[in-house]
Design a protein around this motif. Structure first.
Motif, mmCIF file in Angstrom:
data_model
loop_
_atom_site.group_PDB
_atom_site.id
_atom_site.type_symbol
_atom_site.label_atom_id
_atom_site.label_comp_id
_atom_site.label_asym_id
_atom_site.label_seq_id
_atom_site.Cartn_x
_atom_site.Cartn_y
_atom_site.Cartn_z
ATOM 1 N N ARG A 162 -19.544 -6.964 0.677
ATOM 2 C CA ARG A 162 -18.630 -7.081 -0.459
ATOM 3 C C ARG A 162 -19.025 -8.229 -1.373
ATOM 4 O O ARG A 162 -18.880 -8.133 -2.605
ATOM 5 C CB ARG A 162 -17.203 -7.248 0.068
ATOM 6 N N LYS A 221 -20.377 -7.806 -5.506
ATOM 7 C CA LYS A 221 -19.779 -8.509 -6.640
ATOM 8 C C LYS A 221 -20.828 -9.191 -7.524
ATOM 9 O O LYS A 221 -20.480 -9.701 -8.595
ATOM 10 C CB LYS A 221 -18.773 -9.547 -6.126
ATOM 11 N N ASN A 229 -5.255 5.575 2.519
ATOM 12 C CA ASN A 229 -6.506 5.220 1.833
ATOM 13 C C ASN A 229 -6.386 3.908 1.060
ATOM 14 O O ASN A 229 -7.376 3.214 0.866
ATOM 15 C CB ASN A 229 -6.938 6.357 0.901
ATOM 16 N N ASP A 230 -5.183 3.572 0.626
ATOM 17 C CA ASP A 230 -4.988 2.282 -0.051
ATOM 18 C C ASP A 230 -5.364 1.118 0.854
ATOM 19 O O ASP A 230 -5.800 0.063 0.378
ATOM 20 C CB ASP A 230 -3.533 2.119 -0.491
ATOM 21 N N LEU A 257 -7.822 0.746 2.594
ATOM 22 C CA LEU A 257 -9.267 0.489 2.585
ATOM 23 C C LEU A 257 -9.687 -0.455 1.465
ATOM 24 O O LEU A 257 -10.832 -0.927 1.456
ATOM 25 C CB LEU A 257 -10.036 1.812 2.432
ATOM 26 N N ASP A 258 -8.782 -0.737 0.544
ATOM 27 C CA ASP A 258 -9.118 -1.600 -0.587
ATOM 28 C C ASP A 258 -9.556 -2.974 -0.090
ATOM 29 O O ASP A 258 -8.947 -3.551 0.809
ATOM 30 C CB ASP A 258 -7.907 -1.739 -1.501
ATOM 31 N N GLU A 259 -10.618 -3.510 -0.708
ATOM 32 C CA GLU A 259 -11.160 -4.791 -0.256
ATOM 33 C C GLU A 259 -10.189 -5.949 -0.446
ATOM 34 O O GLU A 259 -10.346 -7.005 0.171
ATOM 35 C CB GLU A 259 -12.470 -5.107 -0.971
ATOM 36 N N LYS A 260 -9.140 -5.745 -1.251
ATOM 37 C CA LYS A 260 -8.168 -6.827 -1.427
ATOM 38 C C LYS A 260 -7.374 -7.082 -0.147
ATOM 39 O O LYS A 260 -6.699 -8.108 -0.011
ATOM 40 C CB LYS A 260 -7.226 -6.525 -2.583
ATOM 41 N N TYR A 261 -7.449 -6.138 0.804
ATOM 42 C CA TYR A 261 -6.764 -6.320 2.080
ATOM 43 C C TYR A 261 -7.693 -6.849 3.171
ATOM 44 O O TYR A 261 -7.326 -6.855 4.343
ATOM 45 C CB TYR A 261 -6.133 -4.999 2.521
ATOM 46 N N GLU A 262 -8.879 -7.303 2.783
ATOM 47 C CA GLU A 262 -9.814 -7.838 3.765
ATOM 48 C C GLU A 262 -9.169 -9.014 4.516
ATOM 49 O O GLU A 262 -8.641 -9.943 3.925
ATOM 50 C CB GLU A 262 -11.097 -8.317 3.090
ATOM 51 N N ASN A 264 -11.119 -4.433 7.182
ATOM 52 C CA ASN A 264 -9.994 -5.232 6.686
ATOM 53 C C ASN A 264 -9.130 -5.824 7.798
ATOM 54 O O ASN A 264 -8.112 -6.455 7.513
ATOM 55 C CB ASN A 264 -9.116 -4.387 5.758
ATOM 56 N N PRO A 288 0.834 -1.209 0.000
ATOM 57 C CA PRO A 288 0.000 0.000 0.000
ATOM 58 C C PRO A 288 0.868 1.258 0.000
ATOM 59 O O PRO A 288 1.896 1.320 0.666
ATOM 60 C CB PRO A 288 -0.797 -0.127 1.296
#
Length: 407
Positions: A325, A329, A126-127, A129-134, A174, A122
């Protein structure tokens, strides 16, 4: 600015002339990696001196002191500047040359990861918050970690109360876990429990296998040391503080095992921070200032709010965010379902407690003893119960909105 104590350089080097054994007692949240080099060198300079160190997290240490420092600790040493403001407010600090506490190092916050574990880490807060870091971010519990409390206050002071809490509530989507101590975040990274750890710089930079990035704006906060009232060896405490602030003591911070930023401005000017350009800019330009007085005044409130809205709801909140999430999708959601989904997200990101309400409350009391410091006034108990109810209601509303989708 480095505070120079009015003690001669020989004050901590005349140990050979001391004929009676002396004992210094230090209460600290610092890791052994930080305090051990100082203890070893101070004892070497003062052969008849023994330094005893008790390591406690910041809030437990404050609880110990709030009981009257019955075990006679001479010094308190920690990275959380607001902890010292609280101790000063409640008259637990003994001044040295008119100053009740003394900055010895600078620190700031960001995130860590195992080297070689992330191709593109990241780049900004703010990065994260990306759902890829859930399920991939670790954080310590602020009511048990002074440095995590710094993290909360950084967002509340930089972004404002409402936007700061909205960010923190979104970030919680996350979280993989909430550890009990700051050290647990680095340990979790090393063991592979999660991929990203929110931490203060020195905990990560001193680890050879851990990478670290400063979050912007960089808020530099002073780690401090102070002499306590009711200490058993007040003169020896002053000698130790003088040593920590001396050029030799400041040089210890630069050892590879510590990698901390010295408070000595002249010493800092001899160093290169090219590996951390955002830090270098902050040291030169003072991008953002941190207000420990504000943080100290609402210390209990901020930690309690986080516990009620995040810690105590952790599993439920994570389940709701995951469902949101998953629904997002889907290729097709009708208008009614999208409205329910958006309302659910709004409930999860809402902080119903206003900054004005916090500002009108009595200043935070000193934490009490125990695993967590409980409210010790009737007013606080009422607020705690109200905040718990508000947190539960908002989460229940989010859950209800998701139940309506597809019906």
């Amino acid at each position: 600015m480095c505070i120079t104590l009015a003690l001669s350089s020989a004050a901590y080097t005349q140990g050979n002339s001391v004929t009676q054994d002396r004992t210094l007692r230090i209460l600290t949240s610092m890791s052994e990696r930080v305090f051990a080099p100082y203890v070893q060198r101070f004892e070497a300079l003062n052969p008849h001196t023994k330094v005893l160190v008790l390591n406690k997290n910041t809030n437990h240490a404050l609880g110990e002191i709030s009981l009257g420092n019955k075990r006679g600790f001479d010094l308190f040493w920690a990275s959380s500047p607001e902890a010292f403001d609280m101790l000063e407010t409640f008259d637990h600090l003994a001044p040295i040359e008119g100053e009740t506490h003394h900055a010895f190092a600078l620190s700031s916050l960001g995130w860590s990861w195992r080297k070689g574990n992330m191709d593109v880490p990241p780049q900004s807060w703010n990065d994260l918050l990306d759902e890829k870091y859930e399920g991939r971010i670790g954080i310590a519990r602020p009511s048990r970690s002074g440095t995590t409390h710094l993290l909360l206050e950084q967002f509340l002071q930089d972004r404002g109360w409402e936007e700061g809490w909205e960010y923190l509530l979104a970030l919680s989507s996350n979280f993989a876990t909430i550890t009990s101590r700051s050290f647990g975040v680095i340990d979790g990274l090393k063991s592979g429990r999660f991929d990203i750890g929110l931490s203060i710089d020195f905990l990560a930079i001193s680890e050879p296998d851990i990478a670290f990035r400063y979050g912007r704006p960089v808020m530099l906060v002073p780690a401090r040391i102070a002499k306590l009232r009711n200490g058993a060896a007040p003169a020896l405490a002053e000698e130790f503080v003088a040593f920590v602030l001396s050029r030799e003591g400041q040089q210890i911070l630069l050892s590879p095992d510590l990698n901390r930023i010295p408070i000595d401005k002249e010493l800092r000017q001899t160093l290169s921070y090219s590996s951390y350009p955002s830090l270098e800019a902050a040291l030169k330009l003072s991008w953002a200032s941190y207000d420990p007085n504000t943080a100290a005044r609402r210390y209990w409130m901020v930690n309690e709010i986080f516990d009620q809205f995040v810690t105590n709801q952790f599993s439920r909140r994570r389940t709701v965010w995951h469902k949101i999430r998953s629904l997002e999708k889907r290729l097709k959601l009708d208008n009614k379902s999208m409205q329910s989904l958006n309302r659910a997200k709004t409930f999860l990101l809402t902080m119903p407690i206003s900054e004005h309400q916090i500002a009108t409350m009595q200043p935070s009391p000193m934490p009490g003893p125990g695993a967590r410091y409980a409210p010790n006034t009737a007013e606080q108990k009422v607020f705690q119960q109200n905040w718990q109810r508000q947190a539960d209601e908002l989460l229940a509303q989010a859950e209800n909105e998701l139940r309506n989708i597809g019906q």
